[in-house]
Design a protein around this motif. Structure first.
Motif, PDB file in Angstrom:
ATOM      1  N   VAL A 158       0.835  -1.206   0.000  1.00 31.41           N
ATOM      2  CA  VAL A 158       0.000   0.000   0.000  1.00 31.41           C
ATOM      3  C   VAL A 158       0.868   1.255   0.000  1.00 31.41           C
ATOM      4  O   VAL A 158       0.594   2.217  -0.717  1.00 31.41           O
ATOM      5  CB  VAL A 158      -0.972  -0.017   1.201  1.00 31.41           C
ATOM      6  N   HIS A 159       1.942   1.236   0.785  1.00 29.30           N
ATOM      7  CA  HIS A 159       2.850   2.388   0.819  1.00 29.30           C
ATOM      8  C   HIS A 159       3.441   2.653  -0.559  1.00 29.30           C
ATOM      9  O   HIS A 159       3.489   3.801  -1.015  1.00 29.30           O
ATOM     10  CB  HIS A 159       3.961   2.135   1.842  1.00 29.30           C
ATOM     11  N   ASP A 160       3.879   1.606  -1.226  1.00 26.62           N
ATOM     12  CA  ASP A 160       4.544   1.783  -2.520  1.00 26.62           C
ATOM     13  C   ASP A 160       3.581   2.249  -3.611  1.00 26.62           C
ATOM     14  O   ASP A 160       3.878   3.207  -4.331  1.00 26.62           O
ATOM     15  CB  ASP A 160       5.220   0.485  -2.957  1.00 26.62           C
ATOM     16  N   LEU A 161       2.440   1.572  -3.731  1.00 30.27           N
ATOM     17  CA  LEU A 161       1.544   1.883  -4.836  1.00 30.27           C
ATOM     18  C   LEU A 161       0.683   3.112  -4.579  1.00 30.27           C
ATOM     19  O   LEU A 161       0.504   3.942  -5.477  1.00 30.27           O
ATOM     20  CB  LEU A 161       0.661   0.673  -5.159  1.00 30.27           C
ATOM     21  N   ALA A 162       0.163   3.269  -3.384  1.00 26.78           N
ATOM     22  CA  ALA A 162      -0.722   4.408  -3.117  1.00 26.78           C
ATOM     23  C   ALA A 162       0.061   5.675  -2.824  1.00 26.78           C
ATOM     24  O   ALA A 162      -0.143   6.701  -3.469  1.00 26.78           O
ATOM     25  CB  ALA A 162      -1.659   4.076  -1.959  1.00 26.78           C
ATOM     26  N   LEU A 163       0.954   5.598  -1.856  1.00 27.37           N
ATOM     27  CA  LEU A 163       1.690   6.805  -1.468  1.00 27.37           C
ATOM     28  C   LEU A 163       2.861   7.087  -2.396  1.00 27.37           C
ATOM     29  O   LEU A 163       3.002   8.204  -2.901  1.00 27.37           O
ATOM     30  CB  LEU A 163       2.186   6.672  -0.029  1.00 27.37           C
ATOM     31  N   GLY A 183       1.662   7.431  -6.235  1.00 31.72           N
ATOM     32  CA  GLY A 183       0.695   8.518  -6.343  1.00 31.72           C
ATOM     33  C   GLY A 183       1.276   9.882  -6.041  1.00 31.72           C
ATOM     34  O   GLY A 183       1.143  10.823  -6.847  1.00 31.72           O
ATOM     35  N   TYR A 222       9.139   3.060  -7.022  1.00 29.65           N
ATOM     36  CA  TYR A 222       8.026   2.692  -6.147  1.00 29.65           C
ATOM     37  C   TYR A 222       7.065   1.743  -6.860  1.00 29.65           C
ATOM     38  O   TYR A 222       6.532   0.821  -6.243  1.00 29.65           O
ATOM     39  CB  TYR A 222       7.277   3.933  -5.652  1.00 29.65           C
ATOM     40  N   GLY A 226       6.297  -1.947  -5.557  1.00 26.53           N
ATOM     41  CA  GLY A 226       4.899  -2.315  -5.325  1.00 26.53           C
ATOM     42  C   GLY A 226       4.507  -3.555  -6.095  1.00 26.53           C
ATOM     43  O   GLY A 226       3.806  -4.433  -5.576  1.00 26.53           O
TER      44      GLY A 226
END
Length: 175
Positions: free
Chosen positions: A101-106, A109, A156, A160
């Motif tokens: 979640v950290h890699d793909l969302a934050l 993004g 990232y 991810g």
């Protein structure tokens, strides 16, 4: 009156001993560990480049996003390198999902947004890249920040996808 010795009572048990801190070398040599090192280096290059020059407007958000993601990445890297992710309440038991979640969302993004902002600002300052322009030019700073941000966003994305592939193969560990 003679004093009697107090009854021998064993001392209360101390806190449970934790293992000694040592580096989790397998993580450092794993694809995720190497990607994290690259993310930290490019993220630092991004926000140091922006912070070292005059910035205004939307560059404030780009700097905020880059520093936020960089600090969270530093925390993930440190906990993973020391093998202490169990200390994080609720997230420690879901460490692979937390990294995903950290890699793909934050990571992807926010760095994509920051890269777009800095690329747009570089385009606005492209006039000062002409020979003979004598004023201070922010074009090269904004362009280099944009390039670092774009490469960081790609890193990232790769990390991810690495975490996602491990999760799809029903592996629960980050290595």
């Amino acid at each position: 009156m003679a004093r009697t010795a107090p009854p021998a009572v064993p001392p209360p048990p101390g806190p449970p001993a934790r293992g000694s801190l040592s580096l989790h070398r397998a993580y450092l040599r794993s694809p995720l560990g190497l990607l994290r090192l690259g993310q930290l280096a490019l993220g630092a290059a991004f926000w140091v480049t922006v912070a070292a020059h005059k910035y205004e407007g939307a560059a404030h958000f780009a700097l905020f996003a880059a520093v936020l993601v960089w600090l969270l990445t530093l925390a993930l890297f440190g906990l993973s390198l020391l093998g202490r992710w169990e200390l994080v309440p609720w997230l420690g038991s879901r460490w692979l999902l937390t990294n995903l979640v950290h890699d793909l969302a934050l990571g992807v993004g926010l760095y994509a947004a920051a890269t777009g902002i800095m690329g747009y600002k570089a385009g606005q300052k492209s006039y000062c890249n002409l020979p003979g322009y004598s004023q201070h030019c922010l074009y090269s700073a904004y362009l280099s920040a944009s390039v670092c941000g774009g490469i960081a966003a790609c890193l990232y994305l790769f990390s991810g996808l690495y975490c996602l592939s491990r999760r799809c193969r029903d592996q629960r560990d980050i290595i």
